[in-house]
Design a protein around this motif. Structure first.
Motif, PDB file in Angstrom:
ATOM      1  N   MET A 128       0.794  -1.227   0.000  1.00 38.64           N
ATOM      2  CA  MET A 128       0.000   0.000   0.000  1.00 38.64           C
ATOM      3  C   MET A 128       0.826   1.276   0.000  1.00 38.64           C
ATOM      4  O   MET A 128       0.382   2.294  -0.533  1.00 38.64           O
ATOM      5  CB  MET A 128      -0.950   0.004   1.197  1.00 38.64           C
ATOM      6  N   THR A 129       2.018   1.253   0.612  1.00 32.88           N
ATOM      7  CA  THR A 129       2.780   2.499   0.757  1.00 32.88           C
ATOM      8  C   THR A 129       4.028   2.576  -0.106  1.00 32.88           C
ATOM      9  O   THR A 129       4.526   3.672  -0.345  1.00 32.88           O
ATOM     10  CB  THR A 129       3.224   2.699   2.217  1.00 32.88           C
ATOM     11  N   GLY A 130       4.576   1.437  -0.512  1.00 32.50           N
ATOM     12  CA  GLY A 130       5.843   1.451  -1.239  1.00 32.50           C
ATOM     13  C   GLY A 130       7.050   1.510  -0.324  1.00 32.50           C
ATOM     14  O   GLY A 130       8.186   1.479  -0.783  1.00 32.50           O
ATOM     15  N   LEU A 131       6.819   1.592   0.986  1.00 26.69           N
ATOM     16  CA  LEU A 131       7.922   1.589   1.942  1.00 26.69           C
ATOM     17  C   LEU A 131       8.486   0.177   2.073  1.00 26.69           C
ATOM     18  O   LEU A 131       7.742  -0.797   1.969  1.00 26.69           O
ATOM     19  CB  LEU A 131       7.449   2.054   3.324  1.00 26.69           C
ATOM     20  N   ASN A 132       9.784   0.071   2.331  1.00 30.85           N
ATOM     21  CA  ASN A 132      10.413  -1.205   2.611  1.00 30.85           C
ATOM     22  C   ASN A 132      10.329  -1.436   4.121  1.00 30.85           C
ATOM     23  O   ASN A 132      10.865  -0.659   4.895  1.00 30.85           O
ATOM     24  CB  ASN A 132      11.876  -1.192   2.150  1.00 30.85           C
ATOM     25  N   VAL A 133       9.626  -2.479   4.527  1.00 27.26           N
ATOM     26  CA  VAL A 133       9.489  -2.782   5.958  1.00 27.26           C
ATOM     27  C   VAL A 133      10.700  -3.607   6.377  1.00 27.26           C
ATOM     28  O   VAL A 133      10.882  -4.725   5.919  1.00 27.26           O
ATOM     29  CB  VAL A 133       8.173  -3.527   6.247  1.00 27.26           C
ATOM     30  N   VAL A 134      11.524  -3.033   7.246  1.00 24.67           N
ATOM     31  CA  VAL A 134      12.763  -3.699   7.656  1.00 24.67           C
ATOM     32  C   VAL A 134      12.554  -4.650   8.823  1.00 24.67           C
ATOM     33  O   VAL A 134      13.317  -5.603   8.979  1.00 24.67           O
ATOM     34  CB  VAL A 134      13.887  -2.684   7.973  1.00 24.67           C
ATOM     35  N   GLU A 135      11.535  -4.398   9.662  1.00 28.14           N
ATOM     36  CA  GLU A 135      11.245  -5.323  10.751  1.00 28.14           C
ATOM     37  C   GLU A 135       9.828  -5.120  11.265  1.00 28.14           C
ATOM     38  O   GLU A 135       9.285  -4.018  11.222  1.00 28.14           O
ATOM     39  CB  GLU A 135      12.243  -5.195  11.900  1.00 28.14           C
ATOM     40  N   VAL A 136       9.258  -6.233  11.717  1.00 27.84           N
ATOM     41  CA  VAL A 136       7.956  -6.212  12.380  1.00 27.84           C
ATOM     42  C   VAL A 136       8.141  -6.991  13.675  1.00 27.84           C
ATOM     43  O   VAL A 136       8.310  -8.208  13.657  1.00 27.84           O
ATOM     44  CB  VAL A 136       6.839  -6.858  11.516  1.00 27.84           C
ATOM     45  N   ASN A 137       8.142  -6.278  14.786  1.00 28.48           N
ATOM     46  CA  ASN A 137       8.332  -6.893  16.101  1.00 28.48           C
ATOM     47  C   ASN A 137       6.972  -7.102  16.747  1.00 28.48           C
ATOM     48  O   ASN A 137       6.190  -6.162  16.864  1.00 28.48           O
ATOM     49  CB  ASN A 137       9.195  -6.004  16.990  1.00 28.48           C
ATOM     50  N   VAL A 138       6.702  -8.339  17.155  1.00 29.17           N
ATOM     51  CA  VAL A 138       5.423  -8.685  17.764  1.00 29.17           C
ATOM     52  C   VAL A 138       5.660  -9.010  19.238  1.00 29.17           C
ATOM     53  O   VAL A 138       6.439  -9.903  19.554  1.00 29.17           O
ATOM     54  CB  VAL A 138       4.763  -9.883  17.053  1.00 29.17           C
ATOM     55  N   SER A 139       4.976  -8.282  20.121  1.00 31.20           N
ATOM     56  CA  SER A 139       5.075  -8.522  21.551  1.00 31.20           C
ATOM     57  C   SER A 139       3.725  -9.031  22.034  1.00 31.20           C
ATOM     58  O   SER A 139       2.716  -8.327  21.931  1.00 31.20           O
ATOM     59  CB  SER A 139       5.435  -7.214  22.263  1.00 31.20           C
ATOM     60  N   VAL A 140       3.702 -10.262  22.537  1.00 32.71           N
ATOM     61  CA  VAL A 140       2.460 -10.831  23.060  1.00 32.71           C
ATOM     62  C   VAL A 140       2.374 -10.447  24.527  1.00 32.71           C
ATOM     63  O   VAL A 140       3.182 -10.884  25.343  1.00 32.71           O
ATOM     64  CB  VAL A 140       2.423 -12.366  22.861  1.00 32.71           C
ATOM     65  N   ASP A 141       1.384  -9.610  24.847  1.00 32.27           N
ATOM     66  CA  ASP A 141       1.254  -9.065  26.193  1.00 32.27           C
ATOM     67  C   ASP A 141       0.271  -9.816  27.074  1.00 32.27           C
ATOM     68  O   ASP A 141       0.284  -9.662  28.288  1.00 32.27           O
ATOM     69  CB  ASP A 141       0.827  -7.593  26.123  1.00 32.27           C
ATOM     70  N   ASP A 142      -0.616 -10.610  26.459  1.00 32.56           N
ATOM     71  CA  ASP A 142      -1.618 -11.298  27.262  1.00 32.56           C
ATOM     72  C   ASP A 142      -2.224 -12.432  26.443  1.00 32.56           C
ATOM     73  O   ASP A 142      -2.088 -12.478  25.225  1.00 32.56           O
ATOM     74  CB  ASP A 142      -2.720 -10.314  27.683  1.00 32.56           C
ATOM     75  N   VAL A 143      -2.897 -13.330  27.151  1.00 30.10           N
ATOM     76  CA  VAL A 143      -3.633 -14.430  26.528  1.00 30.10           C
ATOM     77  C   VAL A 143      -5.093 -14.265  26.930  1.00 30.10           C
ATOM     78  O   VAL A 143      -5.402 -14.115  28.118  1.00 30.10           O
ATOM     79  CB  VAL A 143      -3.108 -15.808  26.995  1.00 30.10           C
ATOM     80  N   HIS A 144      -5.966 -14.258  25.950  1.00 30.31           N
ATOM     81  CA  HIS A 144      -7.400 -14.140  26.224  1.00 30.31           C
ATOM     82  C   HIS A 144      -7.934 -15.522  26.537  1.00 30.31           C
ATOM     83  O   HIS A 144      -7.852 -16.438  25.719  1.00 30.31           O
ATOM     84  CB  HIS A 144      -8.132 -13.545  25.020  1.00 30.31           C
ATOM     85  N   MET A 145      -8.481 -15.662  27.740  1.00 31.75           N
ATOM     86  CA  MET A 145      -9.021 -16.945  28.167  1.00 31.75           C
ATOM     87  C   MET A 145     -10.481 -17.044  27.741  1.00 31.75           C
ATOM     88  O   MET A 145     -11.219 -16.057  27.856  1.00 31.75           O
ATOM     89  CB  MET A 145      -8.920 -17.079  29.688  1.00 31.75           C
ATOM     90  N   PRO A 146     -10.901 -18.209  27.271  1.00 30.50           N
ATOM     91  CA  PRO A 146     -12.314 -18.355  26.910  1.00 30.50           C
ATOM     92  C   PRO A 146     -13.180 -18.254  28.164  1.00 30.50           C
ATOM     93  O   PRO A 146     -12.751 -18.626  29.253  1.00 30.50           O
ATOM     94  CB  PRO A 146     -12.391 -19.746  26.284  1.00 30.50           C
ATOM     95  N   GLU A 147     -14.351 -17.754  27.977  1.00 32.99           N
ATOM     96  CA  GLU A 147     -15.271 -17.590  29.097  1.00 32.99           C
ATOM     97  C   GLU A 147     -15.833 -18.941  29.497  1.00 32.99           C
ATOM     98  O   GLU A 147     -16.332 -19.690  28.662  1.00 32.99           O
ATOM     99  CB  GLU A 147     -16.405 -16.650  28.671  1.00 32.99           C
ATOM    100  N   ALA A 148     -15.733 -19.277  30.774  1.00 29.36           N
ATOM    101  CA  ALA A 148     -16.267 -20.548  31.269  1.00 29.36           C
ATOM    102  C   ALA A 148     -17.783 -20.433  31.382  1.00 29.36           C
ATOM    103  O   ALA A 148     -18.305 -19.357  31.697  1.00 29.36           O
ATOM    104  CB  ALA A 148     -15.660 -20.882  32.620  1.00 29.36           C
TER     105      ALA A 148
END
Length: 158
Positions: A128-148
């Motif tokens: 979409m932008t034409g920019l070169n993406v040099v890195e994508v850092n993913v930080s998982v901050d939490d886990v969504h628990m299913p509702e009991a």
């Protein structure tokens, strides 16, 4: 017996950088007609949408930003959910780096999900932008628990 490593090999003389011709830096954003710039908030929104497209991403942002976002959404006249929540970007003239804070659904492989998010976000931004993406850092901050079932508030008729 002679060792091949003992033979002297001819080397090319080193050229200084002053002798090397400078090539014009070509990109999809620098054209003969002029320069195209992309604002950081545009890249943030694209990254946020592309991240949410990946199955297994339940929410974005850390605990504080999610709480603030929930309050903001309740204010009458607000623009609804912030798509850029949980997305940090650094945008240069031709390159971008992305940082994402995500909440994953319980049971999902975090490594596989992270790679899928990286791929989807990088592809969307570059396309979409034409920019070169040099890195994508993913930080998982939490886990969504299913509702009991016992946690659900259901009206019971006696």
């Amino acid at each position: 017996m002679t060792n091949n490593n003992d033979k002297a090999t001819p080397t090319m003389p080193a050229r200084s950088t002053a002798e090397m011709p400078s090539l014009p830096r070509q990109s999809r954003l620098n054209t003969a007609e002029g320069r195209i710039t992309v604002a950081e908030n545009v890249v943030q929104k694209i990254a946020g949408i592309a991240c949410r497209e990946v199955s297994g991403v339940q929410a974005m942002g850390n605990g504080n930003t999610r709480a603030f976002g929930a309050l903001r959404e309740r204010i009458p006249g607000s623009n609804g959910p912030n798509i850029a929540q949980g997305v940090g970007v650094e945008v240069g003239e031709t390159e971008a780096a992305i940082d994402l804070d995500v909440v994953v659904e319980y049971g999902i492989s975090i490594a596989d999900l992270g790679r899928s998010v990286q791929r989807n976000v990088k592809t969307a931004i570059e396309r979409m932008t034409g920019l070169n993406v040099v890195e994508v850092n993913v930080s998982v901050d939490d886990v969504h628990m299913p509702e009991a079932p016992e946690d659900r508030t259901e009206s019971r008729v006696s």
